[in-house]
Design an enzyme around this catalytic site. Structure first.
Site, PDB file in Angstrom:
ATOM      1  N   LYS A 177       0.808  -1.361   0.627  1.00 38.12           N
ATOM      2  CA  LYS A 177      -0.076  -0.175  -0.088  1.00 38.12           C
ATOM      3  C   LYS A 177       0.863   1.387   0.062  1.00 38.12           C
ATOM      4  CE  LYS A 177      -2.162  -1.166   3.988  1.00 38.12           C
ATOM      5  NZ  LYS A 177      -3.167  -1.371   4.672  1.00 38.12           N
ATOM      6  N   THR A 199      -9.067   9.632   8.361  1.00 37.59           N
ATOM      7  CA  THR A 199      -9.048   8.505   7.765  1.00 37.59           C
ATOM      8  C   THR A 199      -8.941   7.221   8.351  1.00 37.59           C
ATOM      9  OG1 THR A 199      -6.403   9.298   7.668  1.00 37.59           O
ATOM     10  CG2 THR A 199      -7.684   9.570   5.555  1.00 37.59           C
ATOM     11  N   GLY A 207      -8.571   3.738   9.774  1.00 33.53           N
ATOM     12  CA  GLY A 207      -9.161   2.789   9.760  1.00 33.53           C
ATOM     13  C   GLY A 207      -9.665   2.280   8.453  1.00 33.53           C
ATOM     14  N   THR A 208      -8.461   3.205   7.916  1.00 34.55           N
ATOM     15  CA  THR A 208      -8.325   2.697   6.364  1.00 34.55           C
ATOM     16  C   THR A 208      -7.772   0.861   6.143  1.00 34.55           C
ATOM     17  OG1 THR A 208      -5.949   4.059   6.060  1.00 34.55           O
ATOM     18  CG2 THR A 208      -8.158   4.871   5.276  1.00 34.55           C
ATOM     19  N   GLY A 209      -6.494   0.825   7.239  1.00 31.66           N
ATOM     20  CA  GLY A 209      -5.787  -1.155   6.316  1.00 31.66           C
ATOM     21  C   GLY A 209      -7.005  -1.974   6.907  1.00 31.66           C
ATOM     22  N   CYS A 210      -7.504  -1.390   8.284  1.00 32.17           N
ATOM     23  CA  CYS A 210      -8.776  -2.747   8.559  1.00 32.17           C
ATOM     24  C   CYS A 210      -9.620  -2.790   7.394  1.00 32.17           C
ATOM     25  CB  CYS A 210      -8.934  -2.216   9.792  1.00 32.17           C
ATOM     26  SG  CYS A 210      -7.773  -1.798  11.230  1.00 32.17           S
TER      27      CYS A 210
END
Length: 280
Positions: free
Chosen positions: A181, A212, A214-217
């Site tokens: 990412k 932003t 929580g983007t990875g989860c």
């Protein structure tokens, strides 16, 4: 009307920590799964005291409690995909990896969570070895950000040209696909998907929105959801990237710090697309 019973949706299991603020972790995973039309189930590995300002503390569950949750769900309901997030300690990483290694034909998305959005550590330093040697080999897709790439492999990415080296280094640790990412690099947020031979680049518009959390989860859960629905890995990543881009665009202020992405953006703003800057 017929007397036929309803057909159960695809089932996705998240194995992760709880975010008391509701923006990341188990809470983000289940919201994502609901938004994408699958039935979300959860195994809680840790409880965090967390809000928009950061993580004030976390407490791991005993490994026997994590294993009992895994056995309970998988022995009865089963899963068509699994997503892992915060695993915190070596013993929890090894406990989860042992169970995942025994699953036959179930895609696994590993988000090797190391720190929170605010920079707070969520993985003990001594657990990194277990992630490398036990967890990543179980993964269908591993989804590290650039900090996690460096933590796991020592490869430091400073521009997009370095993402191929990062993907090769992560792939060498055992996942079938590595998704690197690149959202923390300047310019448009681009991610690189690599399986040792094939390479896919996924780009999106960058939205001027600091909310932003929580983007990875959310991305990892969206990939798992689309895999459970039958998509191949590249298509699952493309669809997940589209969903999370819209969620970032619609992220909203909450508390005094960084607010969450909006997992329900498609419901709240009918007709919106991920490439639009959404107005609230």
């Amino acid at each position: 009307m017929t007397d036929e019973p309803p057909i159960a949706p695809a089932r996705v299991l998240t194995v992760a920590g709880s975010d008391s603020g509701g923006g990341a972790g188990i809470q983000a995973d289940l919201k994502t799964m609901l938004a994408l039309g699958v039935h979300g189930m959860s195994v809680v590995t840790a409880v965090t005291a967390q809000n928009s300002l950061g993580v004030q503390g976390y407490w791991e569950l005993p490994p026997e409690a994590v294993r009992a949750q895994l056995d309970s769900v998988l022995s009865d309901i089963g899963a068509q995909a699994v997503k892992t997030g915060m695993l915190a300690s070596p013993v929890l990483v090894e406990t989860v990896a042992e169970v995942l290694a025994g699953l036959d034909g179930v895609p696994v998305v590993v988000d090797p969570v190391g720190v929170s959005k605010h920079g707070d550590p969520l993985l003990a330093p001594e657990a990194v070895h277990a992630v490398r040697t036990a967890l990543l080999p179980t993964a269908t897709v591993a989804t590290p950000n650039l900090w996690e790439v460096e933590q796991l492999t020592g490869v430091k990415v400073v521009d997009e040209s370095g993402m191929r080296e990062a993907a090769e280094a992560v792939k060498a640790l055992g996942p079938r696909w590595a998704l690197i990412k690149g959202g923390h690099l300047p310019g448009e947020p681009a991610d690189l998907l690599f399986d040792g031979e094939l390479e896919y680049r996924f780009s999106a518009s960058r939205h001027d929105n600091r909310h932003t959390h929580g983007t990875g989860c959310t991305l990892a859960s969206a990939i798992a959801s689309h895999l459970a629905l039958g998509a191949e890995v590249p298509e699952a990543v493309r669809l997940a990237k589209e969903y999370v881009t819209g969620a970032i665009a619609a992220g909203f202020p909450l508390g005094g710090g960084i607010g969450p992405v909006d997992h329900g953006w498609r419901f709240r703003i009918p007709g919106a697309t991920a490439d639009q800057t959404l107005e609230r």
